[in-house]
Design a protein around this motif. Sequence first.
Motif, PDB file in Angstrom:
ATOM      1  N   VAL A  74     -10.873   2.513   7.368  1.00  0.00           N
ATOM      2  CA  VAL A  74     -11.296   1.929   8.640  1.00  0.00           C
ATOM      3  C   VAL A  74     -10.137   1.930   9.634  1.00  0.00           C
ATOM      4  N   LEU A  75      -8.970   1.488   9.199  1.00  0.00           N
ATOM      5  CA  LEU A  75      -7.839   1.430  10.117  1.00  0.00           C
ATOM      6  C   LEU A  75      -7.380   2.823  10.554  1.00  0.00           C
ATOM      7  N   ARG A  76      -7.394   3.779   9.641  1.00  0.00           N
ATOM      8  CA  ARG A  76      -6.899   5.118   9.969  1.00  0.00           C
ATOM      9  C   ARG A  76      -7.886   5.906  10.828  1.00  0.00           C
ATOM     10  N   TYR A  77      -9.128   5.972  10.396  1.00  0.00           N
ATOM     11  CA  TYR A  77     -10.072   6.877  11.033  1.00  0.00           C
ATOM     12  C   TYR A  77     -10.966   6.231  12.084  1.00  0.00           C
ATOM     13  N   LEU A  78     -11.143   4.941  12.026  1.00  0.00           N
ATOM     14  CA  LEU A  78     -11.993   4.290  13.015  1.00  0.00           C
ATOM     15  C   LEU A  78     -11.177   3.542  14.061  1.00  0.00           C
ATOM     16  N   GLN A  79      -9.995   3.066  13.673  1.00  0.00           N
ATOM     17  CA  GLN A  79      -9.127   2.368  14.624  1.00  0.00           C
ATOM     18  C   GLN A  79      -7.944   3.224  15.062  1.00  0.00           C
ATOM     19  N   ASP A  80      -7.791   4.408  14.462  1.00  0.00           N
ATOM     20  CA  ASP A  80      -6.750   5.368  14.831  1.00  0.00           C
ATOM     21  C   ASP A  80      -5.337   4.814  14.652  1.00  0.00           C
ATOM     22  N   PHE A  81      -5.122   4.050  13.593  1.00  0.00           N
ATOM     23  CA  PHE A  81      -3.794   3.528  13.282  1.00  0.00           C
ATOM     24  C   PHE A  81      -2.970   4.615  12.596  1.00  0.00           C
ATOM     25  N   SER A  82      -1.667   4.598  12.835  1.00  0.00           N
ATOM     26  CA  SER A  82      -0.763   5.486  12.105  1.00  0.00           C
ATOM     27  C   SER A  82      -0.577   4.924  10.695  1.00  0.00           C
ATOM     28  N   TYR A  83      -0.014   5.732   9.810  1.00  0.00           N
ATOM     29  CA  TYR A  83       0.253   5.253   8.452  1.00  0.00           C
ATOM     30  C   TYR A  83       1.172   4.037   8.484  1.00  0.00           C
ATOM     31  N   HIS A  84       2.175   4.069   9.350  1.00  0.00           N
ATOM     32  CA  HIS A  84       3.123   2.955   9.449  1.00  0.00           C
ATOM     33  C   HIS A  84       2.428   1.676   9.934  1.00  0.00           C
ATOM     34  N   GLU A  85       1.530   1.830  10.901  1.00  0.00           N
ATOM     35  CA  GLU A  85       0.798   0.664  11.409  1.00  0.00           C
ATOM     36  C   GLU A  85      -0.128   0.094  10.339  1.00  0.00           C
ATOM     37  N   ILE A  86      -0.732   0.954   9.546  1.00  0.00           N
ATOM     38  CA  ILE A  86      -1.591   0.477   8.460  1.00  0.00           C
ATOM     39  C   ILE A  86      -0.749  -0.279   7.438  1.00  0.00           C
ATOM     40  N   ALA A  87       0.383   0.290   7.080  1.00  0.00           N
ATOM     41  CA  ALA A  87       1.277  -0.368   6.112  1.00  0.00           C
ATOM     42  C   ALA A  87       1.682  -1.744   6.615  1.00  0.00           C
ATOM     43  N   GLU A  88       2.002  -1.826   7.901  1.00  0.00           N
ATOM     44  CA  GLU A  88       2.389  -3.101   8.492  1.00  0.00           C
ATOM     45  C   GLU A  88       1.214  -4.081   8.508  1.00  0.00           C
ATOM     46  N   SER A  89       0.047  -3.598   8.911  1.00  0.00           N
ATOM     47  CA  SER A  89      -1.141  -4.452   9.013  1.00  0.00           C
ATOM     48  C   SER A  89      -1.560  -5.031   7.676  1.00  0.00           C
ATOM     49  N   LEU A  90      -1.483  -4.210   6.650  1.00  0.00           N
ATOM     50  CA  LEU A  90      -1.968  -4.641   5.339  1.00  0.00           C
ATOM     51  C   LEU A  90      -0.842  -5.125   4.424  1.00  0.00           C
ATOM     52  N   ASP A  91       0.380  -5.089   4.946  1.00  0.00           N
ATOM     53  CA  ASP A  91       1.557  -5.513   4.185  1.00  0.00           C
ATOM     54  C   ASP A  91       1.663  -4.722   2.879  1.00  0.00           C
ATOM     55  N   LEU A  92       1.592  -3.397   3.034  1.00  0.00           N
ATOM     56  CA  LEU A  92       1.668  -2.486   1.896  1.00  0.00           C
ATOM     57  C   LEU A  92       2.814  -1.503   2.112  1.00  0.00           C
ATOM     58  N   PRO A  93       3.389  -0.994   1.031  1.00  0.00           N
ATOM     59  CA  PRO A  93       4.369   0.076   1.181  1.00  0.00           C
ATOM     60  C   PRO A  93       3.693   1.327   1.754  1.00  0.00           C
ATOM     61  N   LEU A  94       4.444   2.107   2.512  1.00  0.00           N
ATOM     62  CA  LEU A  94       3.914   3.307   3.156  1.00  0.00           C
ATOM     63  C   LEU A  94       3.311   4.273   2.139  1.00  0.00           C
ATOM     64  N   ASN A  95       3.969   4.475   1.009  1.00  0.00           N
ATOM     65  CA  ASN A  95       3.442   5.397   0.000  1.00  0.00           C
ATOM     66  C   ASN A  95       2.127   4.899  -0.602  1.00  0.00           C
ATOM     67  N   THR A  96       1.954   3.601  -0.681  1.00  0.00           N
ATOM     68  CA  THR A  96       0.697   3.036  -1.178  1.00  0.00           C
ATOM     69  C   THR A  96      -0.431   3.351  -0.203  1.00  0.00           C
ATOM     70  N   VAL A  97      -0.153   3.226   1.087  1.00  0.00           N
ATOM     71  CA  VAL A  97      -1.148   3.559   2.106  1.00  0.00           C
ATOM     72  C   VAL A  97      -1.553   5.023   1.976  1.00  0.00           C
ATOM     73  N   LYS A  98      -0.573   5.894   1.842  1.00  0.00           N
ATOM     74  CA  LYS A  98      -0.862   7.326   1.700  1.00  0.00           C
ATOM     75  C   LYS A  98      -1.692   7.598   0.451  1.00  0.00           C
ATOM     76  N   SER A  99      -1.347   6.934  -0.616  1.00  0.00           N
ATOM     77  CA  SER A  99      -2.076   7.095  -1.872  1.00  0.00           C
ATOM     78  C   SER A  99      -3.520   6.600  -1.741  1.00  0.00           C
ATOM     79  N   TYR A 100      -3.693   5.418  -1.141  1.00  0.00           N
ATOM     80  CA  TYR A 100      -5.038   4.877  -0.939  1.00  0.00           C
ATOM     81  C   TYR A 100      -5.888   5.819  -0.088  1.00  0.00           C
TER      82      TYR A 100
END
Length: 182
Positions: free
Chosen positions: A134-160
């Motif tokens: 939802v954050l990446r494709y519907l809200q157009d967040f960058s990977y870094h913004e998603i990581a920040e929003s969800l309090d996740l490591p960047l590699n975890t976001v990429k993996s998810y």
Amino acid sequence: MVAPELVRNAQTGDRDALITLLREIETHVYRTAFYILGNEQDAMDASQEALIRIYTKINSYEEKALFKTWVQRIVTNICIDKFRKTKPTISIDEHELSFTSSQNVENEIMDGYLAQDIREAIDKLPDHHRSVVVLRYLQDFSYHEIAESLDLPLNTVKSYLFRARQQLQTLLQEYQKGGVRG
């Protein structure tokens, strides 16, 4: 999205700035809630709860993160909590077909089925995968913004995201082949 001075003014107690700020973000908050929860009523409830939380917690926002990522973290967490409490239902919007050509009507119907299939496939994703999609494709967040929003490591976001795309591809291929819905 939102001017930093508007946020600062809202934090200092400027009521007009706070109201303007909430109005500017309400559509984004609702859109995120709708795509995570899958139905209008739950999305409206979650949006209202998120806006109230933003209103009451505005002074806890620190400019270490972008304001939009702070807002998305709030709405995403509320939606995930709500989603865990109740199984979502899928709301199908009725479209008025006002085309003169039967080809256009057929295209509109097929587009509606595709949108429904995509919504259903997203709904079947695990919570953490659904949130990043939802954050990446519907809200157009960058990977870094998603990581920040969800309090996740960047590699975890990429993996998810990688796993979510694989799951969506599989689900959508099943729909295309006429697989069982539901």
